[in-house]
Design a protein around this motif. Structure first.
Motif, short mmCIF file in Angstrom:
data_model
loop_
_atom_site.label_atom_id
_atom_site.label_comp_id
_atom_site.label_asym_id
_atom_site.label_seq_id
_atom_site.Cartn_x
_atom_site.Cartn_y
_atom_site.Cartn_z
N PRO A 19 0.80 -1.21 0.04
CA PRO A 19 -0.05 -0.05 -0.18
C PRO A 19 1.02 1.06 0.09
O PRO A 19 1.70 1.34 0.66
CB PRO A 19 -0.91 -0.12 1.20
CG PRO A 19 -0.97 -1.64 1.66
CD PRO A 19 0.47 -2.09 1.10
N GLU A 20 0.33 2.23 -0.64
CA GLU A 20 1.10 3.32 -0.97
C GLU A 20 1.59 4.19 0.29
O GLU A 20 2.72 4.74 0.62
CB GLU A 20 0.25 4.43 -1.93
CG GLU A 20 1.04 5.73 -2.10
CD GLU A 20 2.30 5.78 -3.00
OE1 GLU A 20 2.99 6.63 -2.74
OE2 GLU A 20 2.51 4.78 -3.73
N PRO A 21 0.58 4.32 1.40
CA PRO A 21 1.10 4.70 2.63
C PRO A 21 2.12 4.16 3.45
O PRO A 21 2.95 4.55 4.09
CB PRO A 21 -0.34 4.93 3.52
CG PRO A 21 -1.29 4.79 2.55
CD PRO A 21 -0.92 3.93 1.36
N LEU A 22 2.38 2.74 3.24
CA LEU A 22 3.42 2.22 3.73
C LEU A 22 4.70 2.57 3.18
O LEU A 22 5.60 2.50 3.75
CB LEU A 22 2.97 0.56 3.93
CG LEU A 22 2.00 0.26 4.78
CD1 LEU A 22 1.78 -1.26 4.73
CD2 LEU A 22 2.40 0.47 6.27
N ARG A 23 4.74 2.62 1.70
CA ARG A 23 5.63 2.82 0.93
C ARG A 23 6.20 4.26 1.37
O ARG A 23 7.60 4.33 1.47
CB ARG A 23 5.54 2.51 -0.56
CG ARG A 23 5.11 1.38 -0.97
CD ARG A 23 5.07 1.22 -2.50
NE ARG A 23 4.43 2.28 -3.25
CZ ARG A 23 3.54 1.94 -3.96
NH1 ARG A 23 3.41 0.82 -4.62
NH2 ARG A 23 2.81 2.98 -4.72
N GLN A 24 5.34 5.09 1.44
CA GLN A 24 5.70 6.43 1.86
C GLN A 24 6.18 6.66 3.18
O GLN A 24 7.43 7.32 3.37
CB GLN A 24 4.44 7.76 1.61
CG GLN A 24 4.01 7.78 0.22
CD GLN A 24 2.89 8.68 0.08
OE1 GLN A 24 2.21 8.93 1.12
NE2 GLN A 24 2.20 9.09 -0.90
N ALA A 25 5.75 5.97 4.02
CA ALA A 25 6.51 5.89 5.45
C ALA A 25 7.79 5.46 5.37
O ALA A 25 8.78 5.61 6.24
CB ALA A 25 5.35 4.86 6.36
N ALA A 26 8.04 4.16 4.46
CA ALA A 26 9.36 3.56 4.44
C ALA A 26 10.25 4.70 3.88
O ALA A 26 11.58 4.57 4.56
CB ALA A 26 9.13 2.40 3.54
N HIS A 27 9.90 5.17 2.86
CA HIS A 27 10.82 6.15 2.36
C HIS A 27 11.12 7.54 3.09
O HIS A 27 12.43 7.64 3.31
CB HIS A 27 10.26 6.66 0.92
CG HIS A 27 10.26 5.65 -0.11
ND1 HIS A 27 11.52 5.15 -0.85
CD2 HIS A 27 9.54 4.98 -1.03
CE1 HIS A 27 11.24 4.17 -1.69
NE2 HIS A 27 10.06 4.16 -1.82
N ALA A 28 10.25 7.74 4.00
CA ALA A 28 10.33 8.73 4.89
C ALA A 28 11.28 8.55 6.11
O ALA A 28 12.31 9.17 6.51
CB ALA A 28 9.30 9.15 5.63
N HIS A 29 11.25 6.88 6.36
CA HIS A 29 12.24 6.34 7.44
C HIS A 29 13.68 6.32 6.91
O HIS A 29 14.44 6.73 7.39
CB HIS A 29 11.74 4.88 7.76
CG HIS A 29 12.75 4.15 8.58
ND1 HIS A 29 12.65 4.51 9.98
CD2 HIS A 29 13.54 3.13 8.31
CE1 HIS A 29 13.59 3.79 10.48
NE2 HIS A 29 14.00 3.17 9.53
N ASP A 30 13.72 6.01 5.66
CA ASP A 30 15.18 5.99 4.75
C ASP A 30 15.55 7.41 5.05
O ASP A 30 16.88 7.56 5.14
CB ASP A 30 15.05 5.57 3.24
CG ASP A 30 15.00 4.12 3.24
OD1 ASP A 30 15.32 3.41 4.23
OD2 ASP A 30 15.15 3.78 2.08
N ALA A 31 14.81 8.26 4.59
CA ALA A 31 15.21 9.78 4.57
C ALA A 31 15.81 10.30 6.01
O ALA A 31 16.82 10.93 6.25
CB ALA A 31 14.21 10.74 4.17
N HIS A 32 14.96 9.81 6.99
CA HIS A 32 15.34 10.21 8.41
C HIS A 32 16.82 9.60 8.60
O HIS A 32 17.63 10.19 9.37
CB HIS A 32 14.24 9.71 9.43
CG HIS A 32 14.89 9.50 11.01
ND1 HIS A 32 14.78 10.93 11.45
CD2 HIS A 32 15.30 8.63 11.48
CE1 HIS A 32 15.37 10.87 12.69
NE2 HIS A 32 15.59 9.23 12.96
N LEU A 33 17.01 7.97 8.29
CA LEU A 33 18.32 7.56 8.60
C LEU A 33 19.47 8.39 7.77
O LEU A 33 20.44 8.55 8.60
CB LEU A 33 18.05 6.06 8.09
CG LEU A 33 17.32 5.26 8.80
CD1 LEU A 33 17.16 3.95 8.29
CD2 LEU A 33 17.88 5.19 10.24
N VAL A 34 19.20 8.75 6.47
CA VAL A 34 20.13 9.33 5.77
C VAL A 34 20.48 10.73 6.57
O VAL A 34 21.56 11.35 6.82
CB VAL A 34 19.75 9.51 4.17
CG1 VAL A 34 20.76 10.54 3.72
CG2 VAL A 34 19.83 8.41 3.47
#
Length: 116
Positions: A19-34
């Protein structure tokens, strides 16, 4: 602080059925880690390098490792423990989108000297 290498595996099919909301949250998590200093990148084309007995470099295009899923990317992160590194990796796109992430503790050369 201990360093960990992660290898993310995933394919477009698994990503698209997440689901798109889960993908967006995962990409936001990656951005936070970076933003926190994790080095992260998408896997490019692989080249194997060999130099048996220092007699000459041999190159072969393509991976040595094989997997049912293609390698999607890598990261280098610091975490207080393996458990923390696993928590960090568990919210990334490959883990969320029906792929898998391997978390490898990086033992530096000076930590392994004399263990062979």
């Amino acid at each position: 602080m201990p360093t960990f290498i992660t290898i993310g595996y995933g394919d477009r099919e698994g990503y698209d059925r997440t689901p798109e909301p889960l993908r967006q949250a995962a990409h936001a998590h990656d951005a936070h880690l970076v933003a926190e200093g994790v080095v992260m990148g998408i896997a490019g084309e692989c080249v194997q390098v060999r130099n048996p007995a220092d007699a000459g470099v041999v190159q072969h295009r393509g991976p040595f490792m094989r997997s049912d899923l293609p390698i999607a990317g890598f990261s280098v992160l610091e975490a207080a423990s393996l458990e923390e590194a696993i928590r960090m990796a568990s919210k990334c796109p490959c883990a969320i989108a029906h792929g898998v992430i391997e978390v490898w503790p990086l033992l530096r050369s000076n930590e392994t000297a004399g263990t062979t």
